[in-house]
Scaffold this active site. Structure first.
Site, PDB file in Angstrom:
ATOM      1  N   ARG A  60       0.882  -1.416   0.080  1.00 41.15           N
ATOM      2  CA  ARG A  60       0.077  -0.275  -0.030  1.00 41.15           C
ATOM      3  C   ARG A  60       1.005   1.270  -0.114  1.00 41.15           C
ATOM      4  O   ARG A  60       0.659   2.247  -0.389  1.00 41.15           O
ATOM      5  CB  ARG A  60      -0.904   0.062   1.227  1.00 41.15           C
ATOM      6  CG  ARG A  60      -2.082   1.127   1.430  1.00 41.15           C
ATOM      7  CD  ARG A  60      -3.102   0.508   2.127  1.00 41.15           C
ATOM      8  NE  ARG A  60      -4.081   1.806   2.293  1.00 41.15           N
ATOM      9  CZ  ARG A  60      -4.203   2.413   3.496  1.00 41.15           C
ATOM     10  NH1 ARG A  60      -3.395   2.214   4.448  1.00 41.15           N
ATOM     11  NH2 ARG A  60      -5.067   3.379   3.297  1.00 41.15           N
ATOM     12  N   HIS A  64       0.169   4.294  -2.871  1.00 40.95           N
ATOM     13  CA  HIS A  64      -0.106   5.575  -2.197  1.00 40.95           C
ATOM     14  C   HIS A  64       1.011   6.543  -2.564  1.00 40.95           C
ATOM     15  O   HIS A  64       0.791   7.634  -2.381  1.00 40.95           O
ATOM     16  CB  HIS A  64      -0.411   5.359  -0.582  1.00 40.95           C
ATOM     17  CG  HIS A  64      -2.025   5.056  -0.565  1.00 40.95           C
ATOM     18  ND1 HIS A  64      -2.855   5.885   0.602  1.00 40.95           N
ATOM     19  CD2 HIS A  64      -2.563   3.966  -1.003  1.00 40.95           C
ATOM     20  CE1 HIS A  64      -3.836   4.883   0.235  1.00 40.95           C
ATOM     21  NE2 HIS A  64      -3.908   4.015  -0.517  1.00 40.95           N
ATOM     22  N   GLY A  70       3.561  10.671  -8.701  1.00 43.03           N
ATOM     23  CA  GLY A  70       4.442   9.873  -9.328  1.00 43.03           C
ATOM     24  C   GLY A  70       5.377   9.059  -8.009  1.00 43.03           C
ATOM     25  O   GLY A  70       5.093   9.472  -6.832  1.00 43.03           O
ATOM     26  N   SER A  74       7.686  10.444  -1.911  1.00 46.70           N
ATOM     27  CA  SER A  74       7.056  11.617  -1.214  1.00 46.70           C
ATOM     28  C   SER A  74       6.499  11.138   0.120  1.00 46.70           C
ATOM     29  O   SER A  74       6.271  12.020   1.059  1.00 46.70           O
ATOM     30  CB  SER A  74       6.455  12.570  -2.127  1.00 46.70           C
ATOM     31  OG  SER A  74       5.036  11.813  -2.813  1.00 46.70           O
ATOM     32  N   ASN A  92      -4.552   8.384   3.971  1.00 46.12           N
ATOM     33  CA  ASN A  92      -3.356   7.959   4.838  1.00 46.12           C
ATOM     34  C   ASN A  92      -3.394   7.925   6.434  1.00 46.12           C
ATOM     35  O   ASN A  92      -2.804   7.176   7.016  1.00 46.12           O
ATOM     36  CB  ASN A  92      -2.244   8.592   4.451  1.00 46.12           C
ATOM     37  CG  ASN A  92      -1.750   8.259   2.902  1.00 46.12           C
ATOM     38  OD1 ASN A  92      -1.998   7.415   2.292  1.00 46.12           O
ATOM     39  ND2 ASN A  92      -1.271   9.218   2.150  1.00 46.12           N
ATOM     40  N   HIS A 192      -6.091  -6.220  -2.549  1.00 38.65           N
ATOM     41  CA  HIS A 192      -6.847  -6.345  -1.304  1.00 38.65           C
ATOM     42  C   HIS A 192      -7.286  -7.831  -0.952  1.00 38.65           C
ATOM     43  O   HIS A 192      -7.812  -8.254  -0.006  1.00 38.65           O
ATOM     44  CB  HIS A 192      -8.114  -5.622  -1.509  1.00 38.65           C
ATOM     45  CG  HIS A 192      -7.980  -4.140  -1.230  1.00 38.65           C
ATOM     46  ND1 HIS A 192      -9.116  -3.224  -1.277  1.00 38.65           N
ATOM     47  CD2 HIS A 192      -6.914  -3.339  -0.963  1.00 38.65           C
ATOM     48  CE1 HIS A 192      -8.835  -2.199  -0.798  1.00 38.65           C
ATOM     49  NE2 HIS A 192      -7.552  -1.962  -0.783  1.00 38.65           N
TER      50      HIS A 192
END
Length: 316
Positions: A60, A64, A70, A74, A92, A192
């Site tokens: 995940r 995310h 991109g 980050s 988040n 998932h």
């Protein structure tokens, strides 16, 4: 004219070389640090052995990260005086996890490589693949050579991360904005098949949805009351530590945990693909691997753009 043609030819060759040198490659670390990938794999396997849920958490993180400007690492940055961390974004906050494992991987790759060469963004991409493999899923060649961003955007994360309450048209549009198609949407949602979700995220569905198996709703309500228990966990499918097709089999039975899960099998354009994946693990595995490579290629920083962070939580 001949000299102009000659110039254009040279310019074209130079452009081709420049483009090639700055594109991602599965062999990026083969010469500069061949020990890097085995080091990542070893730590991922140990982390999942200790806590199987960590595999889904690491997968995940990559997802995310890539959806917000991109695949540039980050998401890993903590807040500074100039920007607020993406960790605080709606999709988040109090749910993304695994940062300690990333820190551990970073320290180890820098140690075995003897220098600063592996980016945090690449660590996320490799850890996602290794997590899937460790839990019994497909493998793929991860394209490498991403560099790390020096900034993050909570605002952008709030606007682009898909929400658990989205319907199919919203999901299709959300993925389309990332250059991903409906097949990518269904295949990547199949991530998932591992992991858990929190009561606060699926409560509305188990109490109010009509496209839900009543027995399944009742089962989920047992650990997710109407009020309180927001962080109580429930698995996305019956085998949360095994990368299989149970997620899709659940959708066909109207046992999707999130609204956005069941949206994939609700009389819409993705029904047939969900059915295919539920019956054909090989088809799911092939498409999942292809879509992960495609997602991992969203707007990477390469060449001289960005940096290789010393600490994944802050810019150099």
């Amino acid at each position: 004219m001949a000299s102009l043609n000659n110039f254009l030819l040279h310019a074209f060759v130079w452009l081709a070389l420049a483009t090639t040198s700055f594109s991602l490659s599965p062999k990026f670390y083969d010469q500069v640090c061949p020990q890097a990938l085995p080091a990542i794999k070893k730590i991922v396997q140990a982390a999942i052995h200790k806590e199987p849920r960590m595999g889904a958490s690491l997968l995940r993180l990559h997802f995310h990260d890539c959806f917000v400007n991109g695949c540039d690492g980050s998401l890993l940055l903590d807040s500074t005086s100039t920007f607020e961390t993406e960790k605080n974004a709606r999709g988040n906050l109090n749910s993304v996890r695994g940062f300690e494992v990333v820190d551990q991987i970073k320290a180890e790759v820098d140690r075995v490589c003897g220098r600063l060469v592996v980016s945090c963004a690449d660590i996320l991409a490799v850890a996602a693949r290794d997590s899937v493999v460790t839990l019994g899923g497909p493998t793929w060649k991860v394209l490498l050579g991403r560099r790390d961003s020096t900034t993050a955007s909570r605002t952008l994360a709030d606007s682009v991360l898909p929400s658990a309450s989205m319907d199919l048209p919203q999901l299709i549009n959300n993925f389309k904005n990332q250059g991903l198609n409906q097949r990518d949407l269904v295949a990547l949602s199949g991530g998932h098949t591992i992991g858990f979700s929190q009561c606060g995220i699926f409560r509305n569905r188990i109490y109010n949805a009509t496209n839900i198996d009543p027995a399944f709703a009742k089962e989920r309500r047992a650990t997710c009351p109407r009020t309180g228990g927001n962080t109580n966990l429930a698995p996305f499918d019956p085998t949360p530590s095994r990368f299989d097709t149970a997620y899709f089999k659940n959708l066909v039975k109207q046992r999707g945990l999130l609204t956005s899960d069941q949206a994939l099998f609700n009389g819409g354009s993705t029904d047939n693909l969900v059915k295919t994946y539920s019956l054909n693990p090989d088809a799911f595995w092939d498409d999942f691997a292809k879509s992960m490579i495609k997602m991992g290629n969203i707007k990477p920083l390469t060449g001289k753009k960005g940096q290789i962070r010393v600490n994944c939580r802050k810019a150099n």
